[in-house]
Design a protein around this motif. Sequence first.
Motif, PDB file in Angstrom:
ATOM      1  N   ILE A 111      12.667  -8.004  -2.802  1.00  0.00           N
ATOM      2  CA  ILE A 111      12.399  -7.597  -1.421  1.00  0.00           C
ATOM      3  C   ILE A 111      10.911  -7.267  -1.319  1.00  0.00           C
ATOM      4  N   ALA A 112      10.253  -7.805  -0.286  1.00  0.00           N
ATOM      5  CA  ALA A 112       8.829  -7.551  -0.089  1.00  0.00           C
ATOM      6  C   ALA A 112       8.621  -6.215   0.616  1.00  0.00           C
ATOM      7  N   ASN A 113       7.593  -5.486   0.174  1.00  0.00           N
ATOM      8  CA  ASN A 113       7.182  -4.218   0.784  1.00  0.00           C
ATOM      9  C   ASN A 113       5.689  -4.284   1.061  1.00  0.00           C
ATOM     10  N   ASP A 114       5.213  -3.482   2.026  1.00  0.00           N
ATOM     11  CA  ASP A 114       3.793  -3.532   2.362  1.00  0.00           C
ATOM     12  C   ASP A 114       3.349  -2.197   2.941  1.00  0.00           C
ATOM     13  N   LEU A 115       2.084  -1.845   2.638  1.00  0.00           N
ATOM     14  CA  LEU A 115       1.507  -0.654   3.264  1.00  0.00           C
ATOM     15  C   LEU A 115       1.329  -0.854   4.770  1.00  0.00           C
ATOM     16  N   SER A 116       1.170  -2.114   5.183  1.00  0.00           N
ATOM     17  CA  SER A 116       1.131  -2.431   6.608  1.00  0.00           C
ATOM     18  C   SER A 116       2.573  -2.594   7.070  1.00  0.00           C
ATOM     19  N   ASN A 117       3.124  -1.542   7.668  1.00  0.00           N
ATOM     20  CA  ASN A 117       4.539  -1.560   7.996  1.00  0.00           C
ATOM     21  C   ASN A 117       4.805  -0.859   9.319  1.00  0.00           C
ATOM     22  N   TRP A 142       3.714  -5.150  -2.291  1.00  0.00           N
ATOM     23  CA  TRP A 142       4.367  -5.212  -3.599  1.00  0.00           C
ATOM     24  C   TRP A 142       5.794  -5.711  -3.401  1.00  0.00           C
ATOM     25  N   THR A 143       6.440  -6.101  -4.478  1.00  0.00           N
ATOM     26  CA  THR A 143       7.829  -6.549  -4.427  1.00  0.00           C
ATOM     27  C   THR A 143       8.685  -5.653  -5.301  1.00  0.00           C
ATOM     28  N   ALA A 176       3.455   1.017  -4.184  1.00  0.00           N
ATOM     29  CA  ALA A 176       3.838   0.481  -5.495  1.00  0.00           C
ATOM     30  C   ALA A 176       3.747   1.568  -6.565  1.00  0.00           C
ATOM     31  N   ILE A 177       4.734   1.600  -7.459  1.00  0.00           N
ATOM     32  CA  ILE A 177       4.755   2.599  -8.529  1.00  0.00           C
ATOM     33  C   ILE A 177       4.871   1.903  -9.873  1.00  0.00           C
ATOM     34  N   GLU A 178       4.617   2.683 -10.930  1.00  0.00           N
ATOM     35  CA  GLU A 178       4.758   2.151 -12.292  1.00  0.00           C
ATOM     36  C   GLU A 178       6.237   2.098 -12.638  1.00  0.00           C
ATOM     37  N   ASP A 179       6.801   0.920 -12.471  1.00  0.00           N
ATOM     38  CA  ASP A 179       8.229   0.745 -12.720  1.00  0.00           C
ATOM     39  C   ASP A 179       8.468  -0.738 -12.994  1.00  0.00           C
ATOM     40  N   PRO A 180       9.362  -1.083 -13.933  1.00  0.00           N
ATOM     41  CA  PRO A 180       9.609  -2.511 -14.236  1.00  0.00           C
ATOM     42  C   PRO A 180      10.091  -3.309 -13.028  1.00  0.00           C
ATOM     43  N   LEU A 181      10.708  -2.612 -12.067  1.00  0.00           N
ATOM     44  CA  LEU A 181      11.223  -3.315 -10.895  1.00  0.00           C
ATOM     45  C   LEU A 181      10.147  -3.583  -9.847  1.00  0.00           C
ATOM     46  N   PHE A 182       9.005  -2.882  -9.955  1.00  0.00           N
ATOM     47  CA  PHE A 182       7.938  -2.979  -8.960  1.00  0.00           C
ATOM     48  C   PHE A 182       6.818  -3.878  -9.470  1.00  0.00           C
ATOM     49  N   THR A 183       6.353  -4.768  -8.606  1.00  0.00           N
ATOM     50  CA  THR A 183       5.214  -5.630  -8.935  1.00  0.00           C
ATOM     51  C   THR A 183       4.267  -5.676  -7.747  1.00  0.00           C
ATOM     52  N   LYS A 184       2.999  -5.312  -7.986  1.00  0.00           N
ATOM     53  CA  LYS A 184       1.998  -5.362  -6.907  1.00  0.00           C
ATOM     54  C   LYS A 184       1.551  -6.813  -6.728  1.00  0.00           C
ATOM     55  N   GLU A 185       1.955  -7.439  -5.637  1.00  0.00           N
ATOM     56  CA  GLU A 185       1.639  -8.848  -5.384  1.00  0.00           C
ATOM     57  C   GLU A 185       1.837  -9.159  -3.908  1.00  0.00           C
TER      58      GLU A 185
END
Length: 755
Positions: free
Chosen positions: A520-526, A593-594, A618-627
């Motif tokens: 799922i895509a996430n964004d600071l622009s929301n 991030w996704t 985005a956080i330091e987590d295996p499920l999170f990827t900044k992209e």
Amino acid sequence: MKIKFPLVKKDLLTHVSIACISALLLFITAFVQFFGFQRFFIAGFGSSDLSSLFSLVPYVYSLIIPLLVLICSDSSVEDFFPFSSFKIIASKLASIFILVVFITIPFFVIPACVNIFGKVESAQVITGFLGLALYAFTAISFCLLLNEIFSVKPLFLSVSIVFLLVINSLGIVPYYANCNNFFTSLFNFVCFTYHFDSFKKGIVDTRDLFFYLISASVFILLACYADEKKRGRIFSKGRLKNYCSLLVLITIFAFLDSSRLYTRLDFTKDKQFSVSKYTKKTLSSVSDPVLITYYRSKELVSRYPQVNDVYDYLKICAKENKKISLKLADANKDENQKILELLNVMPQQIQNVNNNKTEFVKVYSAIVIEYKGRKEVLPFVLSTASLEFELNMRFDSLINNKRLSVYILAGNEYVSDDYNYLELLLKNSNIEVYPLAKQSLPYIEDQLENSIPLILFGTSKLSPDEARVIENFILRGGKAFIATSQYKVNIDSDWSITKNADDNFIPVLEKWGVKFEDKIANDLSNVRTSFISSSVHPDAINETNQYENINYPQWISLLPQKNIPDGITMFWASPIKAGAGVEPLFSTSNMSWTVKESKIAPDTGLFITNPFYVEKSAIEDPLFTKEQSVLGVRLKNALTGIYNFGTNENPEVIVLSDQYFALNLLLELSGGETGDFRNLDFIISSVLDLAGQTELKKMKGGGVRNSSLYKITDPLEYLKAVRKVIIWGFFVPVFFIIAAAVVLNIIRKKQNEKI
């Protein structure tokens, strides 16, 4: 360059210091008002439109120009000049005008700063400064006349400032007072700033040009006459009568002529206020009489001056063919309201303040086009935004018997009525809508026309046979706008996300190169919207609910991009991995991030979706990827099917990874009080594109330009740019103005010592 006019030279050398102080006042006021009070640097508030900036300057001029006229006038000395009254006044006019131009030069820094963040319309800058020059020329002439009438300097200064401020404000009097048409027209005509309105849009209107030039000429002649009277010159009654009569007649005929025969020159890049070649071709083909009637309530003229642009644009259209006639009808008359009722045109309500009372008034602004006994209606128009598009959709229907149509199909758990906001907007744009039912697809397969684009929302409930029909429709040349996803969101309850089981159409898209990633895509622009939070107080018996404004990163507010000039909103969208022959259309920002699926708690869904618990960055987590994520694509290469034989060599298919893209409920939740219908506008533009109506697509965004601050999307780069503007755009120009004042003052003193 040597100044050959001694009086002009005297004024420029004597008053250069006060000019620098005035330049400093104008620049600081304009900079603080535009960047500070209008919250330019705050996301969502800033705009590259300079209209508000230009609107401020005449009011600052109202303080500066009378002061410059005062200091450049010395009647005790002028009486001994060996020059005529006209030469003295003309010299003062020239010197003060040059000083005003000098004062305005630092003003150019502000558009340059704005252009760092968004695209500044160059035509708006050029015509805006031309309008300021004409306004200044007229205001100076007016103040010179007042200077001849009021010989006491303090009285002149106060009267001229008050007069200019009052005259500049006459245009807004109808906003707050219930004026009839005569007084509204009178106030607008007399108001100096009213005639500046077209210039700040990027238009040169000869009516406004004539107003400034003729008014200034009249003021100068009257000032010369007043000066001659002060000098003791005696005019015979006959000569004076002839002089005044000639002056009045010239003024009246000049203004009457300019109001009947005028030209509006549109210098904007996209010709926002001009008729395109497409419209010219359509209107030139008219062989029978066409009547365009604009039904307008008088309250709108004072409340929304943009409706004048609507009428002017209709005039431009009517001039394209002698067979076209235009009529302006007063919508307040009972007989006209009955006509509108028969045409199913409903009034709109606007807020009106009258005698310290707030009331709601019903108003009309409808355009009715009649041709060969048939009628097409534009029910409500407030500005020229998309006006040419709306007119052409009706011209094509009436004149060319062409009407664009679309199919709408809900292939998920919803039905087409759940997307009827889109249907209403399509019909309002004169586009015929054919809702389809999933179950009927196999029975009407042969009746589906390839020329009619298909809008498909969701694919999870399509049977194999229904998926085959859609695939076959596209393979045999049908155009399609597909908004779908591999995920289902339980919108009616806890917003839990599950994966669609046995989706029969997503494999088709995967074969065509559209792969939905398990993220799922996430964004600071929301989207920032209100959610209900429940809390239990220790002493309370029941839960208490309260609303909280939350930034929800899974509802992404995509920033304006090439293919989405106004931006759009997407809900729980999956990134698309585009294969060969698939063109990305738009993507998230570089602060996105996704989040991957979580298998830990399948009962609560694959993702955390609670707005109060979802991670906002985005956080330091295996499920999170900044992209960054691609969320919309267009198919370009040849397509083959999995249910059908055949190939489509030139497909016209757009795919979005969001099946809730136009769902009524989410448009309401994300749009706040005013609603956010950019998604629907994007769908209409996409349908026009798929149907090959590229000219109409351009018109869809016509009459309004993209004034968003889209150039810098990285927050850190944005902060750096803000610092540069404050340092180089504000403090450096202020330093140079002060330095120029010091240097010029030294030069002036040396010149005086030589004398």
